[in-house]
Design a protein around this motif. Sequence first.
Motif, PDB file in Angstrom:
ATOM      1  N   LEU A 106      88.294  14.943  27.250  1.00  0.00           N
ATOM      2  CA  LEU A 106      89.698  14.686  28.203  1.00  0.00           C
ATOM      3  C   LEU A 106      89.763  13.354  28.860  1.00  0.00           C
ATOM      4  CD1 LEU A 106      89.728  18.226  29.921  1.00  0.00           C
ATOM      5  CD2 LEU A 106      90.841  17.527  27.840  1.00  0.00           C
ATOM      6  N   ILE A 107      89.214  12.338  27.942  1.00  0.00           N
ATOM      7  CA  ILE A 107      89.334  10.846  28.383  1.00  0.00           C
ATOM      8  C   ILE A 107      89.903  10.311  27.137  1.00  0.00           C
ATOM      9  CG2 ILE A 107      87.130  11.101  29.723  1.00  0.00           C
ATOM     10  CD1 ILE A 107      85.776   9.829  27.279  1.00  0.00           C
ATOM     11  N   ASP A 108      90.237   9.104  27.460  1.00  0.00           N
ATOM     12  CA  ASP A 108      91.104   8.162  26.374  1.00  0.00           C
ATOM     13  C   ASP A 108      90.216   8.172  25.130  1.00  0.00           C
ATOM     14  OD1 ASP A 108      93.094   7.706  28.311  1.00  0.00           O
ATOM     15  OD2 ASP A 108      92.624   5.693  28.558  1.00  0.00           O
ATOM     16  N   HIS A 109      90.808   8.423  24.041  1.00  0.00           N
ATOM     17  CA  HIS A 109      90.354   8.017  22.663  1.00  0.00           C
ATOM     18  C   HIS A 109      91.076   7.204  22.059  1.00  0.00           C
ATOM     19  CE1 HIS A 109      87.965  11.562  23.333  1.00  0.00           C
ATOM     20  NE2 HIS A 109      87.372  11.440  22.409  1.00  0.00           N
ATOM     21  N   TYR A 110      90.389   6.589  20.975  1.00  0.00           N
ATOM     22  CA  TYR A 110      91.113   5.642  19.740  1.00  0.00           C
ATOM     23  C   TYR A 110      91.019   6.321  18.725  1.00  0.00           C
ATOM     24  CZ  TYR A 110      91.560   1.780  23.427  1.00  0.00           C
ATOM     25  OH  TYR A 110      91.898   0.939  24.362  1.00  0.00           O
ATOM     26  N   VAL A 111      92.045   5.939  17.960  1.00  0.00           N
ATOM     27  CA  VAL A 111      92.293   6.000  16.605  1.00  0.00           C
ATOM     28  C   VAL A 111      92.047   4.586  16.056  1.00  0.00           C
ATOM     29  CG1 VAL A 111      93.520   6.967  14.478  1.00  0.00           C
ATOM     30  CG2 VAL A 111      93.731   8.248  16.520  1.00  0.00           C
ATOM     31  N   TYR A 112      90.942   4.500  14.898  1.00  0.00           N
ATOM     32  CA  TYR A 112      91.045   3.085  14.453  1.00  0.00           C
ATOM     33  C   TYR A 112      91.141   3.012  12.975  1.00  0.00           C
ATOM     34  CZ  TYR A 112      86.267   4.760  14.012  1.00  0.00           C
ATOM     35  OH  TYR A 112      85.414   5.627  13.496  1.00  0.00           O
ATOM     36  N   LEU A 113      91.230   1.834  12.411  1.00  0.00           N
ATOM     37  CA  LEU A 113      90.787   1.658  11.116  1.00  0.00           C
ATOM     38  C   LEU A 113      89.658   0.791  11.079  1.00  0.00           C
ATOM     39  CD1 LEU A 113      94.205   0.421   9.548  1.00  0.00           C
ATOM     40  CD2 LEU A 113      93.181   2.652   9.384  1.00  0.00           C
ATOM     41  N   ILE A 142      89.803  -2.360  13.595  1.00  0.00           N
ATOM     42  CA  ILE A 142      90.957  -2.513  14.542  1.00  0.00           C
ATOM     43  C   ILE A 142      91.193  -1.270  15.140  1.00  0.00           C
ATOM     44  CG2 ILE A 142      92.603  -2.504  12.643  1.00  0.00           C
ATOM     45  CD1 ILE A 142      94.042  -4.833  13.959  1.00  0.00           C
ATOM     46  N   LYS A 143      91.681  -1.497  16.401  1.00  0.00           N
ATOM     47  CA  LYS A 143      92.297  -0.214  17.139  1.00  0.00           C
ATOM     48  C   LYS A 143      93.815  -0.051  16.647  1.00  0.00           C
ATOM     49  CE  LYS A 143      89.780  -1.056  21.320  1.00  0.00           C
ATOM     50  NZ  LYS A 143      89.954  -1.899  22.714  1.00  0.00           N
ATOM     51  N   LEU A 144      94.274   1.452  16.660  1.00  0.00           N
ATOM     52  CA  LEU A 144      95.263   1.660  16.010  1.00  0.00           C
ATOM     53  C   LEU A 144      96.432   2.452  17.021  1.00  0.00           C
ATOM     54  CD1 LEU A 144      96.733   1.391  13.228  1.00  0.00           C
ATOM     55  CD2 LEU A 144      96.069   3.759  12.681  1.00  0.00           C
ATOM     56  N   ALA A 145      95.568   3.527  17.716  1.00  0.00           N
ATOM     57  CA  ALA A 145      96.359   4.369  18.477  1.00  0.00           C
ATOM     58  C   ALA A 145      95.316   4.576  19.754  1.00  0.00           C
ATOM     59  CB  ALA A 145      96.810   5.503  17.834  1.00  0.00           C
ATOM     60  N   LYS A 146      95.955   4.823  20.848  1.00  0.00           N
ATOM     61  CA  LYS A 146      95.212   5.306  22.066  1.00  0.00           C
ATOM     62  C   LYS A 146      95.956   6.627  22.624  1.00  0.00           C
ATOM     63  CE  LYS A 146      93.635   3.364  26.659  1.00  0.00           C
ATOM     64  NZ  LYS A 146      93.904   2.365  27.342  1.00  0.00           N
ATOM     65  N   THR A 147      94.927   7.521  22.756  1.00  0.00           N
ATOM     66  CA  THR A 147      95.706   8.735  23.281  1.00  0.00           C
ATOM     67  C   THR A 147      94.685   9.355  24.612  1.00  0.00           C
ATOM     68  OG1 THR A 147      93.879  10.100  21.859  1.00  0.00           O
ATOM     69  CG2 THR A 147      95.933   9.463  20.940  1.00  0.00           C
ATOM     70  N   PRO A 148      95.439  10.189  25.192  1.00  0.00           N
ATOM     71  CA  PRO A 148      94.700  10.667  26.769  1.00  0.00           C
ATOM     72  C   PRO A 148      93.770  11.648  26.419  1.00  0.00           C
ATOM     73  CG  PRO A 148      96.844  11.627  26.449  1.00  0.00           C
ATOM     74  CD  PRO A 148      96.595  10.738  25.225  1.00  0.00           C
ATOM     75  N   ASN A 149      93.417  12.219  25.229  1.00  0.00           N
ATOM     76  CA  ASN A 149      92.219  13.293  24.847  1.00  0.00           C
ATOM     77  C   ASN A 149      91.835  12.962  23.269  1.00  0.00           C
ATOM     78  OD1 ASN A 149      94.140  14.880  23.301  1.00  0.00           O
ATOM     79  ND2 ASN A 149      95.063  15.683  25.380  1.00  0.00           N
ATOM     80  N   ARG A 150      90.672  13.734  23.286  1.00  0.00           N
ATOM     81  CA  ARG A 150      90.420  13.786  22.050  1.00  0.00           C
ATOM     82  C   ARG A 150      91.017  14.733  20.720  1.00  0.00           C
ATOM     83  NH1 ARG A 150      85.907  12.476  19.851  1.00  0.00           N
ATOM     84  NH2 ARG A 150      84.955  13.522  17.994  1.00  0.00           N
ATOM     85  N   TYR A 151      91.999  15.816  21.260  1.00  0.00           N
ATOM     86  CA  TYR A 151      92.891  16.625  20.240  1.00  0.00           C
ATOM     87  C   TYR A 151      93.812  15.861  19.723  1.00  0.00           C
ATOM     88  CZ  TYR A 151      96.501  19.769  19.131  1.00  0.00           C
ATOM     89  OH  TYR A 151      97.514  20.199  18.329  1.00  0.00           O
ATOM     90  N   LEU A 152      94.614  15.001  20.581  1.00  0.00           N
ATOM     91  CA  LEU A 152      95.734  13.890  19.886  1.00  0.00           C
ATOM     92  C   LEU A 152      95.172  13.055  19.021  1.00  0.00           C
ATOM     93  CD1 LEU A 152      97.767  13.503  23.211  1.00  0.00           C
ATOM     94  CD2 LEU A 152      98.748  14.541  20.703  1.00  0.00           C
ATOM     95  N   ALA A 153      94.285  12.199  19.339  1.00  0.00           N
ATOM     96  CA  ALA A 153      93.415  11.631  18.544  1.00  0.00           C
ATOM     97  C   ALA A 153      93.297  11.953  17.138  1.00  0.00           C
ATOM     98  CB  ALA A 153      92.250  10.805  19.157  1.00  0.00           C
ATOM     99  N   GLY A 154      92.725  13.268  17.275  1.00  0.00           N
ATOM    100  CA  GLY A 154      92.373  14.210  15.817  1.00  0.00           C
ATOM    101  C   GLY A 154      93.644  14.351  15.170  1.00  0.00           C
TER     102      GLY A 154
END
Length: 267
Positions: A106-113, A142-154
Amino acid sequence: MKSMKIRGNLLKLKSLMSNPIQYTLPLGGMEIFMNDLIGKEIEIKFLHQIHCIRCGSLTTTSFAQGYCYPCFRSAPETEDCVLRPELCLAHEGIARDMKYAETHCLIDHYVYLAYTSGMKVGVTRHTQIPTRWIDQGASQAIKLAKTPNRYLAGCIEVDLKAHFNDKTNWRKMLSDENSEFDMTEAATEAAKKLSGEYQKYLVRSAESVQLEYPVRHIPNKLSSLSLDKHDTIRSRLAGIKGQYLIFESGEVMNLRKHNGYLVEMSY
Ligand SMILES: [Zn+2]
């Protein structure tokens, strides 16, 4: 001439972002600065004991890279969402250990390439950048997206998996020397492909990060070393990339696969 002999349970390499990346191996209460050992002969001898990296108990088999079976079945470190973030249920209040989830899911996550053996998409906690990229042996990321939790990043990762791989071919990753890609362009392309509902999480104007590994040279023929099959490796260290020790003999040792293995290391 060997002068040091250290006994302890193997753990993954610690890394420090630098040019090249600096690696230390925690072993037997010591921190071995591995970059200094490149070009030198080292010996790693398996003493035929594996200790769970969580509870320390002896286990005949290592589960999920270093856990005993009870920890594998119950520990928050081995929950499904570790490997498949889209399965995380912490945002609905469901987890093996909610306290753990509060600091890991439940913390910020990044989706990256990241460019490893090809362009891949991945997910990591914000605190794990650039460690995660280094562990994977990425040459650029490179960072692509930032989400407030792990689920959304997934969910975003799954959305992009149709266009990008999420696996790394270790042989290709290790032998691939300094391919240069326009990561900014790749990120722009990925952003265009992302479903509308996730567009709001995109990170704008992220900078591409270059990662340099301490590698002298890569032997032509590489073979994966397993201490289960050959309990001793003795060779000159040619380099380190990701969590792999690369030896002049062509053998490569994935330290994560040997988490918790009791060894004696000499150099
Ligand atoms: Zn355990």
